[in-house]
Design a protein around this motif. Structure first.
Motif, PDB file in Angstrom:
ATOM      1  N   GLN A 349      45.788  83.599  28.623  1.00 32.00           N
ATOM      2  CA  GLN A 349      45.055  83.461  29.868  1.00 32.00           C
ATOM      3  C   GLN A 349      45.533  84.474  30.896  1.00 32.00           C
ATOM      4  O   GLN A 349      44.737  85.135  31.560  1.00 32.00           O
ATOM      5  N   GLU A 350      46.853  84.605  31.033  1.00 30.46           N
ATOM      6  CA  GLU A 350      47.409  85.548  31.999  1.00 30.46           C
ATOM      7  C   GLU A 350      47.028  86.984  31.659  1.00 30.46           C
ATOM      8  O   GLU A 350      46.760  87.796  32.550  1.00 30.46           O
ATOM      9  N   ARG A 351      47.010  87.308  30.387  1.00 29.98           N
ATOM     10  CA  ARG A 351      46.750  88.683  29.973  1.00 29.98           C
ATOM     11  C   ARG A 351      45.261  89.003  29.872  1.00 29.98           C
ATOM     12  O   ARG A 351      44.896  90.144  29.601  1.00 29.98           O
ATOM     13  N   GLY A 352      44.409  88.011  30.098  1.00 30.58           N
ATOM     14  CA  GLY A 352      42.978  88.255  30.052  1.00 30.58           C
ATOM     15  C   GLY A 352      42.485  88.687  28.684  1.00 30.58           C
ATOM     16  O   GLY A 352      41.624  89.558  28.562  1.00 30.58           O
ATOM     17  N   LEU A 353      43.017  88.066  27.633  1.00 33.06           N
ATOM     18  CA  LEU A 353      42.646  88.458  26.276  1.00 33.06           C
ATOM     19  C   LEU A 353      41.262  87.924  25.924  1.00 33.06           C
ATOM     20  O   LEU A 353      40.739  87.017  26.571  1.00 33.06           O
ATOM     21  N   ALA A 354      40.704  88.488  24.865  1.00 30.51           N
ATOM     22  CA  ALA A 354      39.346  88.102  24.472  1.00 30.51           C
ATOM     23  C   ALA A 354      39.286  86.676  23.956  1.00 30.51           C
ATOM     24  O   ALA A 354      38.262  86.003  24.065  1.00 30.51           O
ATOM     25  N   ASP A 355      40.397  86.201  23.388  1.00 24.66           N
ATOM     26  CA  ASP A 355      40.449  84.861  22.821  1.00 24.66           C
ATOM     27  C   ASP A 355      41.921  84.499  22.672  1.00 24.66           C
ATOM     28  O   ASP A 355      42.814  85.273  23.045  1.00 24.66           O
ATOM     29  N   TYR A 356      42.173  83.338  22.101  1.00 25.45           N
ATOM     30  CA  TYR A 356      43.548  82.905  21.869  1.00 25.45           C
ATOM     31  C   TYR A 356      44.000  83.318  20.470  1.00 25.45           C
ATOM     32  O   TYR A 356      43.214  83.247  19.514  1.00 25.45           O
ATOM     33  N   PRO A 357      45.264  83.716  20.310  1.00 19.75           N
ATOM     34  CA  PRO A 357      45.759  84.060  18.973  1.00 19.75           C
ATOM     35  C   PRO A 357      46.100  82.834  18.142  1.00 19.75           C
ATOM     36  O   PRO A 357      46.406  82.955  16.960  1.00 19.75           O
ATOM     37  N   VAL A 358      46.046  81.663  18.769  1.00 20.18           N
ATOM     38  CA  VAL A 358      46.372  80.417  18.078  1.00 20.18           C
ATOM     39  C   VAL A 358      45.187  79.464  18.181  1.00 20.18           C
ATOM     40  O   VAL A 358      44.304  79.630  19.026  1.00 20.18           O
ATOM     41  N   PHE A 359      45.175  78.466  17.299  1.00 20.32           N
ATOM     42  CA  PHE A 359      44.136  77.446  17.372  1.00 20.32           C
ATOM     43  C   PHE A 359      44.357  76.578  18.610  1.00 20.32           C
ATOM     44  O   PHE A 359      45.494  76.313  19.018  1.00 20.32           O
ATOM     45  N   THR A 360      43.272  76.130  19.202  1.00 17.13           N
ATOM     46  CA  THR A 360      43.382  75.307  20.407  1.00 17.13           C
ATOM     47  C   THR A 360      43.340  73.813  20.100  1.00 17.13           C
ATOM     48  O   THR A 360      43.591  73.007  21.000  1.00 17.13           O
ATOM     49  N   ASP A 515      49.154  94.255  19.718  1.00 15.98           N
ATOM     50  CA  ASP A 515      48.099  94.626  18.775  1.00 15.98           C
ATOM     51  C   ASP A 515      48.052  96.149  18.725  1.00 15.98           C
ATOM     52  O   ASP A 515      47.570  96.797  19.650  1.00 15.98           O
ATOM     53  N   ARG A 516      48.556  96.744  17.642  1.00 16.24           N
ATOM     54  CA  ARG A 516      48.677  98.203  17.598  1.00 16.24           C
ATOM     55  C   ARG A 516      47.322  98.899  17.723  1.00 16.24           C
ATOM     56  O   ARG A 516      47.227  99.987  18.305  1.00 16.24           O
ATOM     57  N   ASP A 517      46.256  98.262  17.236  1.00 14.17           N
ATOM     58  CA  ASP A 517      44.933  98.868  17.357  1.00 14.17           C
ATOM     59  C   ASP A 517      44.475  98.893  18.811  1.00 14.17           C
ATOM     60  O   ASP A 517      43.949  99.903  19.298  1.00 14.17           O
ATOM     61  N   ALA A 518      44.665  97.787  19.516  1.00 15.13           N
ATOM     62  CA  ALA A 518      44.253  97.722  20.914  1.00 15.13           C
ATOM     63  C   ALA A 518      45.070  98.688  21.768  1.00 15.13           C
ATOM     64  O   ALA A 518      44.540  99.348  22.668  1.00 15.13           O
ATOM     65  N   LEU A 522      43.685 102.007  23.891  1.00 12.59           N
ATOM     66  CA  LEU A 522      43.948 102.188  25.317  1.00 12.59           C
ATOM     67  C   LEU A 522      44.566 103.558  25.577  1.00 12.59           C
ATOM     68  O   LEU A 522      44.157 104.277  26.504  1.00 12.59           O
ATOM     69  N   LEU A 523      45.543 103.943  24.774  1.00 14.63           N
ATOM     70  CA  LEU A 523      46.202 105.234  24.968  1.00 14.63           C
ATOM     71  C   LEU A 523      45.232 106.388  24.696  1.00 14.63           C
ATOM     72  O   LEU A 523      45.293 107.430  25.369  1.00 14.63           O
ATOM     73  N   ALA A 524      44.354 106.216  23.727  1.00 11.40           N
ATOM     74  CA  ALA A 524      43.362 107.258  23.438  1.00 11.40           C
ATOM     75  C   ALA A 524      42.418 107.448  24.623  1.00 11.40           C
ATOM     76  O   ALA A 524      42.060 108.588  24.979  1.00 11.40           O
TER      77      ALA A 524
END
Length: 1021
Positions: A349-360, A515-518, A522-524
């Motif tokens: 929530q704090e990081r504004g991610l697209a979803d949660y990495p864990v089940f809710t 997440d190395r892809d994300a 961002l760096l690109a």
């Protein structure tokens, strides 16, 4: 055989898709019947009379849904680390006052419950009517004696530690383990993650010594019966974080390899514990490198823990099976459900991610656990270890696994003894390993409280099993039955992170650096942005020549700006005044739509903005991204506030009268922003002015005009008329001309107190309308720490508060007040952690501290530090690069808190000690700090709720932070701003901010003037 690919899996697969797949694999009726019969027998053993030992008994007596249960956990977490009697008395009284402990009887058969009930309940009964913390202790001391009261509480906590810590030393733990041969053991030298190199070396030595001691007494058993040790990667490196990947791989990998080689020499089980979701890829990178070493070839004792509540758990199982195949090895995999669920939810929530990495939903975790168990059981190169205290899960695995010698169960020491005792008694060949914490009680109880809270949560099987009111059928319902259909896979009360703040605003989009892809994306985007930009005033032509702008990083040319002169500034004010009426008349929905488009553009252009923020103002990657998110949040928040405030309201009145309130723009607002937040504060000021219907003159700080020019361009692109928004870069003379202009209808300013005073005097001297000034200035911001605080948490929060952004935040921590009883330990840990901060080029993602804004700021700081060094007050001085505007973090000793009277704007932290002999000492300290006249931010670290109340009542600061860091105020949740010498209010990002940009009108119409009150006459009886 080729090397396996690095671990890769989608971070946010949809819960519904996972659920659809898992729900499509039901068991047949006979299997379900066998599972149900075994689960009922195991549950009966757990609930049998006189068998509710340890945590089960404690949770039954002190449920975490009660104040007593929470108070007991707070005591257990902090009591043993408090060194001084005065604070300890306050802590005990504070927690005893929190609940009705006298309702709990020491007649329980469980020794742990007896101790808690006696120490806490008996003490409560002897208290008199005075229920203040000091009154409770005073009464108790008179009747029982303060030493006896402390002793009873300490004994209760030590008894709790004895139940959940196998031994305070490895030798003690080995002796206790040898006394009960039913169990295998995995010894865990627990502690918090390392904060310094010294911590990491200490934990490494503890692991190595444990391996030697365990190996010496392991006997002749073979794997997998051999005992083992569990290691935590974050304990072996002080910066075990995704952005420090290269450093971690270089320094941590050989440490882990050395421990693995030692474990192999004794043929022990060697398990790497699980960390938070953002460290998963980094953990697997380290593990991949270690297991590839030829010195471990042929050894089957290496393993790791996998968390089933992570949506990537199945992918981790697949990765480890591929790794085992590639190296012709067998791994031991501990499957757990997961221990940081609430932390993972909050972080997403704090990081504004697209979803949660864990089940809710807990049932989805249980369902995924069984699915991962199937994968482990089907993998020939994996020996599964199932860590669970859920009777239904245990029964399901027994049914689906077949040969019980090809896997084992695991339980936490102090829990699950009845469950697995019953299983071992009726299942031939079954085995269970005890996860056994080892270490001093004062160090481990914070960890153990975490485990207790986890297992005492409302959704936990252990907590529900301890509640006799919960029917067996409900406890043993299968997770697929609970979920029912894929559409119910998500928790109905947990919104997506993007929806967290609705309807006030949409949460801005963040990036998961783990997440190395994300991160690569961002760096690109950043690296594709242009390196040099030019900025010019937006109104008229200035006679001034272009001024070159050089980076604070390395003095390289990054752009140029044509600054406005006084004539250009006045022309812009005149144009803005002419255009004001048209912009103010624009429908509110149209203005809101424009601003919302601007917020979207800010997020879309994040790469270019990051490049500018890093080159022009020296922002690190995480600070730059955070500022972009804050800018988008502010724009959306003010747009929605305008939608509400600018709607016409009907007000009450007598019959025959129509009263209406409407809010309208004031005119031309001059927006003067600082260099430390050249995008977020700049756009926040301008967006508020525009949302309210005002024209805006945007004057950025002299050091950061390029960021501001890009921000203005985005607003114009979104649809803000050029005449309504003017970009006027320039020096102090230009700012003075804008403030003194007769067209000015309001000024919003963030910067120094001196400049704010000058603006105030200019406005006061005007013969025109009284103009509002919204000013936010700095502060001598302080944090107070008492002896109940967890030092690791304190150090984390101090590092972020004092040194993030190179200390160049208005909210940054300047003065740390440590209770003298813990000051030496706290300071040693803090200095050690500060040494691990990397200072350098902020464009390198691994950098923690970038440069200060320019050479002038560096010179001022260096002069101050030279003076303090001559006084012998420098406790720690870091090392900074010689080129560029870098200033290393410094820690300065003060004799008393009141000695710091000015804001030192940089990575400089001052330390003062305070005595805490009674509760008045905190108020006295706050008064001493408050005497400096500022009132922006203050922090407190304590576990005493009474002190939290004193702090909230006594401190004058606008933003108070308890048991957390003091920076990064969230729009709409933590409105930011101070009082006294720290600002005028209202708070930025708060519900009252926009009102100051508006003027109010009421329109009253005598509706009865048209021949009578028709509405009244039409009322039916």
């Amino acid at each position: 055989m080729p090397e396996p690919e690095p671990f890769h899996a989608p971070w946010f697969p949809a819960d519904e898709e996972i659920a659809a797949k898992l729900l499509s694999q039901p068991l047949d009726a006979e299997q379900n019947a066998r599972i149900e019969r075994l689960a009922w027998r195991l549950l009966a053993a757990m609930r049998a009379p006189k068998s509710m030992a340890s945590v089960e008994a404690l949770l039954q007596e002190y449920s975490l849904s009660t104040r007593e249960g929470l108070a007991l956990m707070a005591l257990a977490e902090s009591l043993l680390r408090v060194p001084d009697d005065s604070t300890l008395d306050l802590l005990i009284a504070d927690k005893l006052a929190a609940g009705a402990f006298d309702r709990h009887s020491p007649a329980s058969d469980a020794l742990l419950v007896q101790a808690a009930a006696f120490a806490l309940g008996l003490s409560t009964k002897i208290f008199a009517a005075d229920e203040t913390p000091r009154g409770l202790v005073a009464q108790a001391a008179r009747r029982l004696g303060a030493p006896a009261l402390r002793g009873a509480a300490r004994r209760a906590m030590k008894l709790m530690g004895g139940h959940f810590v196998l031994g305070q030393t490895i030798d003690e733990a080995l002796a206790r383990a040898a006394a009960d041969e039913r169990w295998r053991y995995s010894f865990d030298m627990l502690g918090e993650g390392a904060r310094s190199a010294v911590d990491a070396e200490r934990y490494f030595a503890a692991y190595a010594a444990a391996i030697e001691a365990i190996g010496a007494k392991a006997g002749a058993r073979a794997l997998p019966q051999r005992p083992g040790v569990s290691v935590k990667l974050s304990a072996l490196h002080p910066r075990f974080e995704p952005l420090s990947r290269a450093l971690v791989l270089r320094e941590l990998t050989p440490r882990l390899l050395e421990l693995a080689r030692l474990a192999r020499a004794h043929d022990l089980v060697f398990t790497v514990d699980a960390e938070e979701a953002d460290r998963l890829e980094l953990s697997l990178d380290v593990i991949d490198a270690v297991v590839a070493d030829s010195s471990l070839a042929g050894w089957d004792g290496f393993g790791l823990a996998i968390q089933a509540y992570q949506k990537r758990a199945a992918a981790v199982v697949g990765h480890m099976e591929a790794l085992a195949k590639a190296h012709d090895r067998r791994f031991m995999i501990r499957l757990v459900k997961g221990a940081y669920w609430d932390t993972e939810i909050k972080r997403a929530q704090e990081r504004g991610l697209a979803d949660y990495p864990v089940f809710t939903r807990k049932a989805m975790t249980d369902l995924n656990y069984i699915a991962c168990a199937d994968l482990l059981l089907a993998a020939p190169r994996i020996f599964p270890q199932f860590a669970t205290h859920n009777a239904a899960t245990v029964a399901t695995i027994v049914e689906r696994a077949g040969d019980p010698t090809q896997y084992e169960f695991q339980r936490l020491h102090g829990m699950g003894e009845d469950l697995f005792g019953a299983l071992l008694a009726e299942t031939h060949g079954a085995s269970c390993r005890v996860y056994a914490p080892v270490g001093p009680h004062r160090d481990l109880l914070a960890y153990l409280v975490r485990r207790l809270i986890e297992n005492g949560a409302n959704s936990s099987f252990v907590a529900r099993a301890a509640d006799s009111a919960t029917p067996e059928s409900e406890l043993l319902a299968s997770p697929s039955e609970i979920i029912g259909e894929a559409a119910r896979a998500r928790h109905s009360r947990l919104p997506f992170p993007a929806d967290l703040y609705r309807p006030l605003r949409t949460n801005s989009k963040g990036v998961e650096f783990g997440d190395r892809d994300a991160l690569a994306e961002l760096l690109a985007e950043r690296d594709a942005a242009p390196a040099i930009l030019h900025a010019a005033p937006s109104s008229g032509r200035s006679a001034r020549p272009p001024r070159e702008l050089r980076s604070p990083i390395d003095s390289s040319l990054i752009g140029s700006v044509v600054e406005a002169d006084v004539e250009t500034a006045r022309a812009a004010m005149a144009t803005a005044a002419r255009v004001f009426s048209a912009w103010e008349a624009t429908a509110i929905e149209a203005r809101v739509a424009i601003l919302e488009r601007a917020a979207d553009l800010v997020e879309t252009r994040r790469g270019a903005l990051i490049a500018l923020l890093q080159s022009e103002s020296g922002k690190t990657l995480d600070d730059a991204l955070a500022e972009i998110r804050e800018a988008a949040d502010l724009i959306r928040y003010y747009a929605e506030q305008a939608r509400r405030l600018c709607a016409e309201e009907n007000l009450p009145g007598p019959t025959g009268e129509d009263n209406r309130l409407r809010r309208r723009g004031r005119g031309v607002f001059v927006c003067i922003s600082p260099w430390n937040f050249p995008l977020a504060i700049f756009l926040g000021q301008v967006a508020a002015a525009l949302a309210a219907g005002n024209s805006a003159i945007a004057k950025p700080a002299e050091q950061t005009p390029l960021v501001a020019r890009e921000a203005v361009a985005l607003l114009h692109e979104a649809g803000v008329p050029h005449g309504a928004l003017h970009y006027i870069p320039g020096d102090g003379a230009v700012g003075s001309a804008l403030v003194a202009d007769p067209h000015v209808a309001g000024v919003v300013f963030t910067g120094s107190s001196e400049t704010a005073q000058s603006i105030n005097r200019t406005l006061a001297a005007s013969n025109g309308p009284i103009v509002p000034l919204i000013a936010e200035t700095g502060g001598v911001n302080s944090m107070i720490v008492d002896s109940t605080a967890l030092l690791e948490q304190v150090v984390d929060d101090v590092l972020a508060s004092a040194f993030r952004s190179a200390g160049q935040r208005c909210s940054a921590l300047r003065l740390l007040c440590l209770q003298e009883d813990i000051a030496e330990d706290a300071l040693a840990m803090l200095i050690g952690a500060t040494k691990e901060l990397r200072i350098g080029d902020p464009r390198d993602p691994s950098t923690h501290i970038g440069p200060v804004i320019d050479s002038a700021a560096r010179a001022r700081l260096c002069d101050y530090l030279t003076e303090r060094r001559a006084q012998g007050r420098v406790l720690y001085a870091g090392e900074a690069p010689q080129s560029g505007s870098f200033v290393a973090p410094h820690i300065i000793r003060l004799d008393r808190a009141g000695d710091l009277r000015e804001e030192i704007f940089g990575p400089v932290l001052h330390i003062a000690k305070w005595r805490a002999e009674n509760e008045k000492d905190l108020s006295t300290l706050i008064d001493e700090i408050s005497a400096n006249g500022f009132g922006l931010t203050m922090g407190l670290h304590t576990r005493i709720e009474a002190r939290m109340r004193i702090f909230a009542e006594a401190t004058p600061a606008g933003n108070l932070y308890v048991n957390r860091n003091m920076i990064g105020a969230v729009v709409g949740s933590q409105p930011f701003g101070g009082s006294r010498m720290s600002g005028t209010g209202p708070k930025a990002g708060g519900p009252d901010y926009l009102r100051r940009f508006l003027r109010e009108e009421t329109v009253t119409i005598n509706t009865a003037s048209f021949g009578g009150d028709a509405r009244l006459l039409a009322i039916k009886e």
